[in-house]
Scaffold this active site. Structure first.
Site, PDB file in Angstrom:
ATOM      1  N   ASN A 145      10.961   2.067  19.239  1.00 23.60           N
ATOM      2  CA  ASN A 145       9.746   2.515  19.915  1.00 23.60           C
ATOM      3  C   ASN A 145       9.454   3.829  19.734  1.00 23.60           C
ATOM      4  OD1 ASN A 145      12.218   2.326  22.083  1.00 23.60           O
ATOM      5  ND2 ASN A 145      10.857   3.987  22.765  1.00 23.60           N
ATOM      6  N   GLU A 201      31.030  -3.832  22.066  1.00 21.62           N
ATOM      7  CA  GLU A 201      30.021  -4.523  21.093  1.00 21.62           C
ATOM      8  C   GLU A 201      30.424  -4.652  19.792  1.00 21.62           C
ATOM      9  OE1 GLU A 201      26.274  -2.804  22.092  1.00 21.62           O
ATOM     10  OE2 GLU A 201      26.239  -3.373  24.183  1.00 21.62           O
ATOM     11  N   GLU A 244      13.454   7.553  23.739  1.00 26.46           N
ATOM     12  CA  GLU A 244      12.913   7.824  25.006  1.00 26.46           C
ATOM     13  C   GLU A 244      13.457   9.322  25.498  1.00 26.46           C
ATOM     14  OE1 GLU A 244      14.570   5.285  24.193  1.00 26.46           O
ATOM     15  OE2 GLU A 244      13.144   3.432  24.746  1.00 26.46           O
ATOM     16  N   ASP A 281       8.129  -1.580  24.139  1.00 26.74           N
ATOM     17  CA  ASP A 281       9.599  -1.105  23.535  1.00 26.74           C
ATOM     18  C   ASP A 281       9.973  -2.361  22.575  1.00 26.74           C
ATOM     19  OD1 ASP A 281      11.996  -0.194  23.463  1.00 26.74           O
ATOM     20  OD2 ASP A 281      12.954  -1.283  25.280  1.00 26.74           O
TER      21      ASP A 281
HETATM   22 CA    CA Z   1      13.800   0.968  22.333  1.00 34.51          CA
END
Ligand code: CA
Length: 727
Positions: free
Chosen positions: A298, A108, A222, A343
């Site tokens: 999030n 990336e 998360e 999200d």
């Molecule tokens: Ca996220």
């Protein structure tokens, strides 16, 4: 804002742009003029020295032949003033050289080119340096990240690049280390652990350098992490400041006045689980305002019913936060998604630009976030100038320009008893993939995806946050969701389509779309010759007309492309650099390596070059493409339990439904399916921990490993039957 500092920076910037407007214009005419311009402005920089400093970064436009930082300049517009490659000759662009990458995971990063050397990072946080002209490898640096970190990296073990500063390169490693590397030798100069190793933090973003400080955030919302952004002294690695993005327990000394105030918009014991709000990608410095901006993600969990039962805005989740560069002190914030539960990270690329809006010159900050609304703010104050839809969405009808808040569609909120279909899905209308802005066309080029998904909350009374797993507290498959999708007018489920879009940020309107043959977003660069460069998931690298979206050139890369290109000049010739490889292979592509299902490479293009990629498929490399699972021996209950457990614990890496969507093994083909003992040796005993598949013993309940096994066997047999039917 520190006015004194800002004025000093402004005047330096203004002076440089005045001094350099002459030679810059000359460079912009022909590539042959580049060496002449370089001669006119003598420099004493050694090959491979990475002698980048603040003045050089501020004057990046005076040396368009370099690509000094991930987004090229502080504005991160990913716009190159180079003109060597134009609409007239882009058809003659060919492969100059390439380098294979020694990891099969996603790629990336955007190559940085400075003082004749090209630097890029790969999966597993490795750094490589090449001679930008000859393609000779100068050095390789491997931080030797413990592969067990792969299990806490939500979205592959990727890395988005280095920052160069005064002879060193800076790397944020997946395991939370910030590492300074000598640009000439590739040897480590210093390293510092930016995270508490007790918590499952990861880093995938490119660090930014601002006034001698290395700025770095992290990911892991998360996984019970509390988001923060830190600044380290680039010379010594000493921590200078840290900004937490969500409050800790009331009374905690890290709760600044802003976070104490933010606590009023939270409910429950969210702080026990970190709270999230991680700033995992964009960090932008603006010399004109002397502010650093970052976007936050999030909260934990996604479900607000679980995270903050009485609702609330949950600051600074899904927000743009501006802090003073030297101190890290709060300047302003803008929350795009109050009380997010979809999200909708706003960690997507930010850029600054000078636009003429309603006849007035405005210095703005811009973003095309996951939500589908394109934002333009005053960069100094964060005051919203405009916001409108750049992609289809259904979660809100518009942004209220007075309050800055979205006017939510009440149907988009969900609970443990109410389902919702939300467009876009969590991958967003635009994710981390770099976008570009051309001051010549006045357009922003955005890789857009259209998608939708169903949401229901887990039961807040029984949901338990677990360590080192993906705690979204949501359900994406249920009868209620299926029922909603069955209603007339419901959006199509899943990934619908993707395209490159040109967007006018002043008029807030879509100008053109160039559709992708195969779904998937891809990073973008644009040039002064009105070209837009971007790869795709059909395995091609393309150049488009920046005004019309017409495809002008296309070349096969043998890989899925998600990263953004960069461009540079050596010896009067313009080159285009692109890192390819991610999430498996394009349709129909034969593997060229026996050990990898992902042709990850650095590809370098220039005019009239004729190098070719390996063409022959490797014999035997496609073994495993024919499904040969054992017969299903599990019960229906086990398969159903296994589906639920797989969705929560495995699908993040191995793909929804057991179908690999990345360069991580497709479990339906796994030889470990042959017997449950082999399966448990991996899943429970951690036999493949050294490859990143750690033991899940502590998170799986009794019988869950076996249930997942039966579910995968069931999925493999279904796919085998489909394969047989097609023959
Ligand atoms: Ca996220």
């Amino acid at each position: 804002m520190n006015n004194k500092m800002s004025r000093a920076v402004l005047s330096l910037s203004a002076a440089l742009s005045l001094v350099l407007s002459g030679p810059l214009a000359a460079v912009a005419q022909t590539p042959a003029a580049a060496p002449a311009a370089a001669k006119a402005k003598p420099v004493a920089r050694a090959y491979g020295g990475a002698a980048v400093d603040g003045a050089r970064l501020l004057a990046a436009d005076s040396e368009p032949g370099s690509w000094l930082a991930a987004g090229r300049t502080y504005s991160e517009q990913r716009y190159s003033p180079l003109t060597g490659i134009s609409k007239a000759n882009v058809g003659k662009l060919g492969l100059a050289w390439y380098a294979d990458v020694d990891t099969e995971r996603g790629q990336e990063s955007t190559p940085v080119v400075v003082d004749g050397a090209l630097y890029f990072t790969t999966a597993w946080s490795k750094v490589f340096a090449y001679d930008a002209k000859s393609g000779k490898q100068l050095w390789a640096y491997d931080p030797k990240v413990d592969p067990s970190n792969g299990a806490i990296a939500c979205c592959d073990v990727v890395n988005r690049g280095v920052a160069a500063w005064k002879g060193k390169l800076y790397l944020g490693a997946l395991d939370g280390r910030l590492i300074a590397i000598d640009a000439k030798t590739g040897k480590k100069a210093w390293e510092v652990q930016t995270t508490d190793l007790k918590d499952p933090y990861t880093i995938t973003q490119a660090p930014r350098i601002v006034k001698g400080l290395v700025i770095i955030g992290n990911g892991g919302a998360e996984y019970t992490c509390r988001g923060y952004v830190s600044a380290y002294d680039a010379a010594t690695g000493k921590l200078k400041w840290r900004f937490y993005t969500v409050p800790a327990k009331p009374g905690d000394p890290t709760n600044t006045p802003e976070l104490k105030s933010a606590l009023k918009g939270w409910d429950g014991d969210f702080w026990k689980y970190g709270g999230g709000g991680t700033a995992w990608d964009t960090i932008l410095y603006d010399p004109k305002t002397d502010l650093i901006y970052f976007g936050t993600g999030n909260g934990l969990s996604w479900s607000q019913e679980v995270r903050s039962p009485k609702g609330g805005d949950n600051l600074f989740v899904s927000s743009i936060v501006a802090v003073h560069a030297s101190t890290g002190k709060y300047a302003w914030h803008f929350q795009e998604v109050p009380g997010d539960e979809w999200d909708y990270d706003v960690t997507n690329p930010l850029m600054t630009a000078d636009l003429k809006i309603k006849g007035q010159p405005r210095h703005v900050l811009m973003q095309a976030p996951k939500t589908g609304f394109f934002y333009v703010w005053d960069a100094a104050t964060g005051k919203l100038i405009s916001a409108d839809k750049f992609a289809p969405l259904n979660w809100a009808s518009k942004i209220d320009l007075k309050t800055g808040r979205p006017v939510e569609n009440p149907d988009a909120r969900y609970s443990d008893t109410k389902a919702a279909i939300v467009q876009p899905a969590p991958l967003g209308a635009h994710n981390w993939h770099p976008m570009a802005y051309s001051p010549k066309t006045g357009l922003v080029y955005i890789p857009v995806t259209e998608s939708s998904t169903g949401f229901m909350s887990a039961d807040p009374k029984t949901f338990q946050v677990k360590d080192r797993v993906y705690n979204t507290a949501t359900v994406s498959f249920s009868d209620k969701i299926t029922e909603l999708y069955g209603k007339p007018g419901a959006p199509q489920r899943g990934n619908i389509r993707s395209y490159l879009e040109a967007y006018d940020p002043v008029a807030q309107k879509i100008v053109w779309k160039a559709p992708d043959k195969d779904y998937g977003p891809h990073g973008v660069m644009t040039t002064a010759t009105n070209l837009v460069f971007s790869g795709d998931w059909s395995g091609y690298f393309n150049a488009f007309d920046a005004r019309t979206g017409e495809k002008l050139w296309s070349i096969k890369t043998q890989a899925d492309v998600v990263a953004a290109p960069s461009t540079y000049v050596i010896g009067g010739e313009q080159y285009v650099a692109l890192l390819v490889g991610a999430r498996g292979l394009p349709p129909g592509q034969i593997r060229t390596s026996a050990t990898s299902a992902n042709n990850s490479r650095l590809l370098i293009y220039k005019l009239n070059a004729t190098e070719t990629l390996p063409t022959a498929g490797v014999a035997g490399a496609v073994a495993g493409k024919v499904l040969d699972p054992p017969l299903l021996t599990g019960t229906n209950e086990q398969v159903i339990d296994g589906e639920g457990a797989y969705g929560r614990f495995c699908s993040g890496c191995h793909g929804a439904g057991g179908v690999a969507d990345k360069s991580i093994p497709d479990l339906r083909y796994s030889p470990a399916l042959r017997n449950l003992r082999n399966w448990n040796a991996i899943v429970i005993d951690g036999e493949r921990a050294s490859k990143g598949m750690v033991s899940f013993k502590s998170v799986l309940a009794e019988g869950q490993a076996e249930a997942i096994y039966h579910y995968i066997v069931s999925q493999a047999n279904k796919a085998k039957a489909e394969q047989a039917a097609k023959r």
